[in-house]
Write a protein that holds these residues in place. Structure first.
Motif, mmCIF file in Angstrom:
data_model
loop_
_atom_site.group_PDB
_atom_site.id
_atom_site.type_symbol
_atom_site.label_atom_id
_atom_site.label_comp_id
_atom_site.label_asym_id
_atom_site.label_seq_id
_atom_site.Cartn_x
_atom_site.Cartn_y
_atom_site.Cartn_z
ATOM 1 N N PRO A 48 -8.948 11.465 -3.189
ATOM 2 C CA PRO A 48 -7.755 10.343 -3.251
ATOM 3 C C PRO A 48 -7.433 10.065 -4.775
ATOM 4 O O PRO A 48 -8.152 9.992 -5.411
ATOM 5 C CB PRO A 48 -8.401 9.294 -2.515
ATOM 6 N N LEU A 49 -6.067 10.255 -4.848
ATOM 7 C CA LEU A 49 -5.688 9.902 -6.327
ATOM 8 C C LEU A 49 -5.015 8.325 -6.369
ATOM 9 O O LEU A 49 -5.603 7.584 -7.069
ATOM 10 C CB LEU A 49 -4.641 10.639 -7.024
ATOM 11 N N ASN A 50 -4.171 8.255 -5.547
ATOM 12 C CA ASN A 50 -3.368 6.963 -5.738
ATOM 13 C C ASN A 50 -2.481 6.766 -4.421
ATOM 14 O O ASN A 50 -2.093 7.728 -3.716
ATOM 15 C CB ASN A 50 -2.356 6.940 -6.811
ATOM 16 N N ILE A 51 -2.303 5.307 -3.986
ATOM 17 C CA ILE A 51 -1.217 5.071 -2.855
ATOM 18 C C ILE A 51 -0.466 4.307 -3.441
ATOM 19 O O ILE A 51 -0.672 3.238 -3.859
ATOM 20 C CB ILE A 51 -2.405 4.482 -1.822
ATOM 21 N N LEU A 52 0.943 4.647 -3.231
ATOM 22 C CA LEU A 52 2.134 4.049 -3.894
ATOM 23 C C LEU A 52 3.011 3.601 -3.167
ATOM 24 O O LEU A 52 3.352 4.028 -1.878
ATOM 25 C CB LEU A 52 2.798 5.009 -4.719
ATOM 26 N N HIS A 53 3.602 2.368 -3.314
ATOM 27 C CA HIS A 53 4.723 1.654 -2.365
ATOM 28 C C HIS A 53 5.840 2.585 -2.857
ATOM 29 O O HIS A 53 6.216 3.088 -3.637
ATOM 30 C CB HIS A 53 5.115 0.252 -2.850
ATOM 31 N N LEU A 58 14.324 -4.134 -2.039
ATOM 32 C CA LEU A 58 13.353 -5.196 -2.447
ATOM 33 C C LEU A 58 12.325 -5.752 -1.251
ATOM 34 O O LEU A 58 13.164 -6.312 -0.412
ATOM 35 C CB LEU A 58 13.816 -6.166 -3.255
ATOM 36 N N ASP A 59 11.206 -5.669 -1.485
ATOM 37 C CA ASP A 59 10.646 -6.447 -0.007
ATOM 38 C C ASP A 59 8.902 -6.687 -0.615
ATOM 39 O O ASP A 59 8.808 -6.396 -2.063
ATOM 40 C CB ASP A 59 10.344 -5.408 0.962
ATOM 41 N N PRO A 72 12.847 4.362 -7.446
ATOM 42 C CA PRO A 72 11.618 4.783 -7.971
ATOM 43 C C PRO A 72 11.161 3.695 -9.068
ATOM 44 O O PRO A 72 9.925 3.747 -9.177
ATOM 45 C CB PRO A 72 12.083 6.154 -8.763
ATOM 46 N N ILE A 73 12.016 2.732 -9.012
ATOM 47 C CA ILE A 73 11.615 1.488 -10.110
ATOM 48 C C ILE A 73 10.241 0.912 -9.459
ATOM 49 O O ILE A 73 9.330 0.748 -10.396
ATOM 50 C CB ILE A 73 12.649 0.488 -10.061
ATOM 51 N N GLY A 74 10.098 0.639 -8.284
ATOM 52 C CA GLY A 74 8.911 -0.159 -7.890
ATOM 53 C C GLY A 74 8.099 0.909 -7.288
ATOM 54 O O GLY A 74 7.052 0.265 -6.342
#
Length: 99
Positions: A48-53, A58-59, A72-74
Motif C-alpha cells: 500500500p502506498l497512499n489513499i487519496l480523496h 467540496l465536501d 485535482p486540487i483536493g
C-alpha cells in the motif's frame, strides 16, 4: 465487482486499473458516495502506498473530518483510511491482478 466491508466501512463501486507510472495498481472506490483512490505498488507482493480523496465537489470526509476540495486540487491523503491500509489491501486482494 462486489462491495467490501472493513471495520464498519462499506467500499462500493470498486474499479481496479493497472498503472505503469509507478508500476502498480490504482483502486478507485466510493464510501457514502464519495470517491477515494488507493494507490498500490506491485513488487514481489502488493504494497500500500497512499489513499487519496478524489471528490467531485467540496465536501468533508466522514472518516478523517477534513474539508476536501474538488479533484485535482483536493487530492489529499485520508489519514483514517491510511491507518487501515494493510487491512484494506487484504480485503481488496481478490480484485487485484496476479503478480
Amino acid at each position: 465487482m462486489g462491495d467490501v466491508f472493513v471495520n464498519g466501512i462499506t467500499l462500493k463501486n470498486i474499479k481496479v486499473n493497472e498503472i505503469s507510472g509507478y508500476s502498480g495498481v490504482d483502486v478507485e472506490f466510493t464510501i457514502n458516495g464519495l470517491n477515494y483512490l488507493f494507490m498500490i505498488a506491485k513488487r514481489e507482493q502488493f504494497f500500500p502506498l497512499n489513499i487519496l480523496h478524489k471528490y467531485k465537489e467540496l465536501d468533508v470526509c466522514p472518516l478523517c473530518k477534513r474539508r476536501i476540495y474538488p479533484y485535482p486540487i483536493g487530492q489529499q491523503p485520508c489519514l483514517e483510511l491510511k491507518k487501515i491500509d494493510r487491512l484494506l489491501l487484504e480485503r481488496l486482494n481478490k480484485f487485484l491482478p496476479k503478480i
